[in-house]
Design an enzyme around this catalytic site. Structure first.
Site, PDB file in Angstrom:
ATOM      1  N   ARG A  73       0.829  -1.313  -0.031  1.00 52.19           N
ATOM      2  CA  ARG A  73      -0.062  -0.040  -0.056  1.00 52.19           C
ATOM      3  C   ARG A  73       0.780   1.172  -0.111  1.00 52.19           C
ATOM      4  O   ARG A  73       2.046   1.439   0.637  1.00 52.19           O
ATOM      5  CB  ARG A  73      -1.040   0.157   1.347  1.00 52.19           C
ATOM      6  CG  ARG A  73      -2.124  -0.935   1.380  1.00 52.19           C
ATOM      7  CD  ARG A  73      -3.067  -0.674   2.563  1.00 52.19           C
ATOM      8  NE  ARG A  73      -2.294  -0.881   3.604  1.00 52.19           N
ATOM      9  CZ  ARG A  73      -1.861   0.090   4.501  1.00 52.19           C
ATOM     10  NH1 ARG A  73      -1.587   1.428   4.214  1.00 52.19           N
ATOM     11  NH2 ARG A  73      -1.145  -0.459   5.886  1.00 52.19           N
ATOM     12  N   TYR A 215      -1.358  -3.326  -7.169  1.00 50.45           N
ATOM     13  CA  TYR A 215      -1.107  -4.261  -5.928  1.00 50.45           C
ATOM     14  C   TYR A 215      -2.196  -3.854  -4.793  1.00 50.45           C
ATOM     15  O   TYR A 215      -2.432  -2.891  -4.258  1.00 50.45           O
ATOM     16  CB  TYR A 215       0.209  -3.941  -5.454  1.00 50.45           C
ATOM     17  CG  TYR A 215       0.652  -4.991  -4.446  1.00 50.45           C
ATOM     18  CD1 TYR A 215       1.353  -6.041  -4.811  1.00 50.45           C
ATOM     19  CD2 TYR A 215       0.463  -4.876  -3.023  1.00 50.45           C
ATOM     20  CE1 TYR A 215       1.749  -7.064  -3.712  1.00 50.45           C
ATOM     21  CE2 TYR A 215       0.935  -5.694  -2.087  1.00 50.45           C
ATOM     22  CZ  TYR A 215       1.649  -6.990  -2.607  1.00 50.45           C
ATOM     23  OH  TYR A 215       2.006  -7.794  -1.512  1.00 50.45           O
ATOM     24  N   GLY A 216      -2.583  -5.268  -4.089  1.00 50.83           N
ATOM     25  CA  GLY A 216      -3.219  -5.198  -2.919  1.00 50.83           C
ATOM     26  C   GLY A 216      -4.182  -4.218  -2.543  1.00 50.83           C
ATOM     27  O   GLY A 216      -5.182  -3.771  -3.449  1.00 50.83           O
ATOM     28  N   LYS A 224      -9.324  -1.878   1.617  1.00 49.47           N
ATOM     29  CA  LYS A 224      -8.889  -0.439   2.430  1.00 49.47           C
ATOM     30  C   LYS A 224      -9.686   0.715   1.814  1.00 49.47           C
ATOM     31  O   LYS A 224     -10.353   1.595   2.567  1.00 49.47           O
ATOM     32  CB  LYS A 224      -7.691  -0.497   2.595  1.00 49.47           C
ATOM     33  CG  LYS A 224      -6.935  -1.567   2.983  1.00 49.47           C
ATOM     34  CD  LYS A 224      -7.164  -1.760   4.295  1.00 49.47           C
ATOM     35  CE  LYS A 224      -6.035  -2.768   4.885  1.00 49.47           C
ATOM     36  NZ  LYS A 224      -6.244  -3.387   6.192  1.00 49.47           N
ATOM     37  N   HIS A 244     -11.085  -1.185  11.311  1.00 49.20           N
ATOM     38  CA  HIS A 244      -9.966  -1.952  10.999  1.00 49.20           C
ATOM     39  C   HIS A 244      -9.658  -3.032  12.133  1.00 49.20           C
ATOM     40  O   HIS A 244      -8.787  -2.804  12.898  1.00 49.20           O
ATOM     41  CB  HIS A 244      -8.711  -1.070  10.880  1.00 49.20           C
ATOM     42  CG  HIS A 244      -7.387  -1.862  10.374  1.00 49.20           C
ATOM     43  ND1 HIS A 244      -6.357  -1.523  10.696  1.00 49.20           N
ATOM     44  CD2 HIS A 244      -7.257  -2.827   9.419  1.00 49.20           C
ATOM     45  CE1 HIS A 244      -5.349  -2.410   9.991  1.00 49.20           C
ATOM     46  NE2 HIS A 244      -6.124  -3.089   9.073  1.00 49.20           N
ATOM     47  N   SER A 266      -1.383  -2.612  11.248  1.00 50.60           N
ATOM     48  CA  SER A 266      -0.754  -3.661  10.391  1.00 50.60           C
ATOM     49  C   SER A 266       0.458  -4.064  10.897  1.00 50.60           C
ATOM     50  O   SER A 266       1.152  -3.662  11.588  1.00 50.60           O
ATOM     51  CB  SER A 266      -0.448  -2.872   8.914  1.00 50.60           C
ATOM     52  OG  SER A 266      -1.418  -2.289   8.339  1.00 50.60           O
ATOM     53  N   CYS A 268       0.811  -6.574  12.926  1.00 55.22           N
ATOM     54  CA  CYS A 268       0.766  -6.983  14.765  1.00 55.22           C
ATOM     55  C   CYS A 268       0.239  -8.215  14.711  1.00 55.22           C
ATOM     56  O   CYS A 268      -0.188  -8.677  15.964  1.00 55.22           O
ATOM     57  CB  CYS A 268      -0.200  -5.798  15.400  1.00 55.22           C
ATOM     58  SG  CYS A 268       0.843  -4.516  15.336  1.00 55.22           S
ATOM     59  N   GLY A 269       0.017  -9.013  13.871  1.00 53.02           N
ATOM     60  CA  GLY A 269      -0.633 -10.327  14.040  1.00 53.02           C
ATOM     61  C   GLY A 269      -2.095 -10.534  13.935  1.00 53.02           C
ATOM     62  O   GLY A 269      -2.580 -11.493  14.853  1.00 53.02           O
ATOM     63  N   ASP A 291      -9.785  -8.559   9.342  1.00 60.33           N
ATOM     64  CA  ASP A 291      -8.994  -7.258   8.846  1.00 60.33           C
ATOM     65  C   ASP A 291     -10.068  -6.018   9.335  1.00 60.33           C
ATOM     66  O   ASP A 291      -9.534  -5.096   9.611  1.00 60.33           O
ATOM     67  CB  ASP A 291      -8.544  -7.359   7.565  1.00 60.33           C
ATOM     68  CG  ASP A 291      -7.673  -6.149   7.326  1.00 60.33           C
ATOM     69  OD1 ASP A 291      -6.933  -5.892   8.068  1.00 60.33           O
ATOM     70  OD2 ASP A 291      -8.061  -5.556   6.234  1.00 60.33           O
ATOM     71  N   ARG A 384       1.991 -11.882  -0.103  1.00 65.32           N
ATOM     72  CA  ARG A 384       0.579 -12.138   0.274  1.00 65.32           C
ATOM     73  C   ARG A 384      -0.079 -13.414  -0.279  1.00 65.32           C
ATOM     74  O   ARG A 384       0.394 -14.004  -1.279  1.00 65.32           O
ATOM     75  CB  ARG A 384      -0.171 -10.810  -0.302  1.00 65.32           C
ATOM     76  CG  ARG A 384       0.176  -9.614   0.317  1.00 65.32           C
ATOM     77  CD  ARG A 384      -0.426  -9.390   1.697  1.00 65.32           C
ATOM     78  NE  ARG A 384       0.121  -8.012   2.325  1.00 65.32           N
ATOM     79  CZ  ARG A 384      -0.687  -7.510   3.327  1.00 65.32           C
ATOM     80  NH1 ARG A 384      -1.751  -8.031   3.548  1.00 65.32           N
ATOM     81  NH2 ARG A 384      -0.223  -6.527   3.890  1.00 65.32           N
TER      82      ARG A 384
HETATM   83  C1  OXD Z   1      -3.089  -3.870   6.245  1.00 67.34           C
HETATM   84  C2  OXD Z   1      -3.592  -5.107   5.718  1.00 67.34           C
HETATM   85  O1  OXD Z   1      -2.098  -3.168   5.851  1.00 67.34           O
HETATM   86  O2  OXD Z   1      -4.534  -5.405   6.315  1.00 67.34           O
HETATM   87  O3  OXD Z   1      -3.601  -3.384   7.373  1.00 67.34           O
HETATM   88  O4  OXD Z   1      -2.800  -5.116   4.518  1.00 67.34           O
HETATM   89 MN    MN Z   2      -5.382  -4.397   7.587  1.00 65.70          MN
END
Ligand code: OXD
Ligand code: MN
Length: 603
Positions: A73, A215-216, A224, A244, A266, A268-269, A291, A384
């Site tokens: 991102r 991407y993503g 997002k 989030h 983002s 943090c598991g 997410d 990913r």
């Molecule tokens: C983030 C994701 O960056 O979920 O929070 O990819």
């Molecule tokens: Mn996220």
């Protein structure tokens, strides 16, 4: 070009308008079918963009390699183009919407030449749920189409729900790489140079324009862009929450179940926590989402959450049978991998997968790679997997319930080596909003443009995702707390799995052992559990965190994990004041009051 494909005039008109501007070779309306998915994949295999993986080990799975300029991102190319700069606030990039549209229309002009324009009708959330929203993504990327198939609900049914005059969020996307007549991508990931990449949001119009990245979160616009940035704006207008947050269901040995939602920055598991396998006997955790959570009040005055997504777009590196067995079982078929390494026999590999690289690999840049021969990682740190949520062995039976699941607790957390204890509970709603507003974490790979290792304040883990002024967002949370009685509101907790000793060792083992903290949270939701009132909030007594069967966490570790570090908090207060100063007059009084009260309690 006249488009009469749907009954929705606004949609037909928009598709016509975009086609006239971008000049695609053809227009294709996605129906969301398996057959369509397979045709798109074949197209990309033939063009050298998708590599089929070993069909015995990973049936139905493919590898993509993006351009090195297009791997994450892009926060510094992401814009909230509200009419007034003040409404975007100090945490967002802003450009005047008129100016931005002129720039972007210049880029969009003829940008789909030589390509197909795909129209993707999608639903965020179960189709037809009162909490769900419809989006239409126009894109020239078949990679986006197949990812949207997994991450959202795509198809003609969405158009039926949309009907003649239903509302949708228009999401316009182009990779920004027109093709000359007869040319193909030939295995080269299409995207535009960095200075031409824009991920733009028009909050007053509820519209999204993205250009130049494939991407993503820059390109899969349901995630997002729609489900957080634009949905946060809509949620404020309509009185609900777009967050989030992961959502999990937790069941105690007596069979009593509660749902918990948690916001973590983002990296943090969050996906690991959402799919956690408890180590305490008799407890069960099931995953609703990893997410994003959309929450509305039910008739009973409680908050009900849905996961607006239908898949997981998770970070591969670090995912292993030890860190997240459910994720590993989710991604062993029908999965799209992006920027991981590939083994000699067509299997995937990444750093932290739990075993050594089996011989020579091809790394994420397409070059030969051998363990020990280079310092460069084989997989990109932000590589990913995209996998259907229904494949997760721990998926919650109610994960697609259109009414959502009732939320009993919110967790906030981040990577904080010091100061923040393993867990503490807010005294009340406003104190909990205060805790959400001061979340911070060490940054890692999901944000390309920040140095790793520094701590950044990430209120509610929404810093890159709030579509309006963060001060107004805090106020919205305060207002939500007034809409129902205190006993119906979720209880709020701040957790920190990432405490370290002075010499840098982890104090808490994390992963499945986090179930021990969830158990205390569960008990607190029933007003049970050993508890002490401290200056920072309610905390478990050392005995209240179940440690039977847990090795390596001594009484003194536990005391350190659950101590109130007065000096640390006093320093934290100075930093929170700096953080709050950014929001000026839009910072709600309730939060400065909470800060002052904390300061007083700590004195
Ligand atoms: C983030 C994701 O960056 O979920 O929070 O990819
Ligand atoms: Mn996220």
């Amino acid at each position: 070009m006249r488009i009469d494909r749907t009954k929705n005039k606004k949609l037909n008109h928009w598709v016509e308008e975009v086609a006239a501007m971008t000049v695609p070779d053809q227009i294709y309306w996605c129906d969301g079918s398996k057959d369509e998915y397979e045709r798109m994949i074949k197209l990309m295999v033939d063009d050298g963009l998708a590599i089929p993986l070993n069909s015995k080990k990973l049936p139905g799975s493919y590898l993509f390699r993006s351009d090195p300029s297009d791997v994450a991102r892009l926060e510094n190319r992401t814009y909230i183009a509200s009419r007034s700069k003040d409404d975007a606030g100090p945490t967002n990039n802003w450009i005047n919407p008129e100016e931005l549209k002129i720039i972007m229309k210049g880029l969009y002009k003829g940008c789909m030449k030589g390509r197909t324009m795909y129209v993707i009708p999608f639903s965020m959330g179960p189709i037809g749920s009162a909490i769900s929203k419809i989006g239409i993504e126009i894109t020239d990327s078949p990679y986006v189409v197949v990812n949207m198939h997994i991450m959202t609900r795509v198809g003609s049914k969405v158009l039926d729900v949309l009907g003649e005059d239903g509302e949708f969020v228009p999401c316009l996307h182009s990779v920004g790489k027109p093709l000359a007549p007869g040319k193909k991508d030939n295995g080269i990931w299409p995207c535009a140079p960095i200075e031409e990449k824009y991920i733009s949001h028009f909050p007053e119009e509820h519209a999204i324009w993205s250009y130049g990245s494939g991407y993503g979160g820059n390109a899969l616009l349901g995630k997002k862009c729609l489900a957080l940035r634009i949905a946060s704006v809509i949620a404020r207008e309509e009185g609900w929450l777009a967050e989030h947050m992961l959502i999990l269901g937790i069941t105690n040995p007596k069979g009593e179940k509660k749902y918990i939602a948690g916001a973590f920055p983002s990296a943090c598991g969050k996906t690991n926590l959402a799919m956690l396998v408890p180590t305490i006997p008799g407890w069960k955790v099931e995953c609703v989402g990893d997410d994003i959570a959309w929450m509305k009040f039910g008739k009973d005055g409680r908050l009900y959450a849905i996961n607006p997504e239908a898949g997981f777009f998770g970070v591969a590196p670090g995912t292993s049978l030890q860190s997240n067995p459910n994720a590993m079982k989710t991604i062993d078929r029908n999965t799209i991998y992006t920027n991981v390494a590939i083994t000699g026999d067509g299997d995937v590999w990444w750093e932290g997968i739990g075993y050594k690289a089996p011989g020579k690999l091809i790394d994420w840049t397409g070059k030969e790679w051998e363990e020990g021969k280079t310092d460069k990682p084989a997989a990109h740190a932000n590589a990913r997997f995209t996998a259907p949520a229904r494949q997760c062995p721990g998926i919650d039976p109610a994960w697609e319930d259109p009414s959502g699941v009732p939320i009993s607790a919110f967790l906030f957390g981040g990577r904080r080596p010091g100061t923040i204890p393993l867990v503490h509970q807010s005294f009340n709603w406003n104190h909990g909003v205060f805790l959400g507003s001061i979340v911070g974490s060490e940054v890692t790979a999901a944000a390309l443009d920040l140095a790793a290792g520094t701590v950044r304040r990430d209120p509610f883990a929404m810093l890159p995702f709030c579509g309006y002024h963060m001060g107004d967002y805090f106020k919205h949370w305060i207002e939500i707390g007034k809409k129902t009685s205190a006993d119906k509101l979720p209880k709020i907790f701040y957790v920190n799995w990432f405490r370290k000793t002075a010499d840098g060792k982890w104090l808490w083992p994390g992963y499945g052992e986090n179930s021990r903290v969830l158990k205390w949270v569960f008990e607190r939701c029933n007003n049970e559990g050993g508890v002490a009132e401290t200056p920072i909030g309610y905390m478990p007594t050392v005995e209240a965190v179940e440690r039977a069967g847990l090795s390596g966490v001594s009484d003194s570790d536990m005391k350190e994990l659950l101590a109130v570090d007065r000096e640390g908090w006093q320093k934290e207060i100075v930093l929170v004041k700096e953080h709050y100063a950014k929001f000026g007059s839009r910072l709600p009084r309730e939060l400065t009051d909470e800060l002052a009260a904390l300061e007083k309690r700590l004195a």
